[in-house]
Design a protein around this motif. Sequence first.
Motif, mmCIF file in Angstrom:
data_model
loop_
_atom_site.group_PDB
_atom_site.id
_atom_site.type_symbol
_atom_site.label_atom_id
_atom_site.label_comp_id
_atom_site.label_asym_id
_atom_site.label_seq_id
_atom_site.Cartn_x
_atom_site.Cartn_y
_atom_site.Cartn_z
ATOM 1 N N ARG A 5 -73.200 -34.866 -38.899
ATOM 2 C CA ARG A 5 -74.636 -34.657 -39.073
ATOM 3 C C ARG A 5 -75.124 -35.107 -40.450
ATOM 4 N N GLN A 36 -80.390 -32.620 -35.225
ATOM 5 C CA GLN A 36 -79.938 -33.002 -33.886
ATOM 6 C C GLN A 36 -79.332 -34.407 -33.840
ATOM 7 N N GLN A 59 -85.286 -31.350 -36.387
ATOM 8 C CA GLN A 59 -85.136 -32.630 -35.691
ATOM 9 C C GLN A 59 -83.994 -33.456 -36.279
#
Length: 248
Positions: A90, A75, A72
């Motif tokens: 990220r 993403q 999770q």
Amino acid sequence: MNNLCVAHRGFSYKAPENTIAAIQMAMKEPFVPWVEIDTQLSMDGIPVVIHDFTLNRTTNGKGLVKDHTWAQLQQLDAGSWKGRVFKGERIPTLDDVLKSSCGRLRLNIELKTKGDMYPGLEQAVMERILYYRMENDVILTSFDSDALRKVKELNSNFATGLIIDARPLDLLERLKELKCSFLSIGASHLDSTLTSTLVSQGITVMAWTVDDATGMKRLANMNSEIMICTNRPDVWGATFLERKHSFW
């Protein structure tokens, strides 16, 4: 100015903090031998690099880091808040950072935890460091004394440091009790007397977070052993060159 520069969460003035972009940008600065990062655990036990306990400020996600699996977290966009050029950046794992910095940078890794918030954090982080054989290139720091004790229980060879934004009278005794060889302290609490005492007792001192040339010069004049933690390694570099030229 012989003080060592520590890039706070990478080059976090220009790039989104605690991301690979920020760390790579710090690497390009010739005066940066150290980077400070923050580590927590995903819900499934993966060490991830992010400062806040919540996702809200530095990602497009919401809620607590510990309530999300690594899949999770992967993403989420951790760059757009800093600028469109960083869209898609990220949240890195600790592995990502260790791979990027191995042989190139030393790391001050803060264990971000309170009480029993992250059972197993210390062991998970230490396992990754040992995997990359970087135990001599890192310092594990924390505000949480129990986390520092746990590190020493697991492997006494790891260097540890207390983080504090105060100046308690028993500071040196506290460091000795915790077996810390490093102190990360808010810059406003330092003076030459305290610094000299700490250095004489074998304690490495890092002052945070100093982004202006005046503050950097104050610390440099106080003691050349003080590590200066900054969001602005570019300012540190310019200040270093200015002082160097002034002695020619």
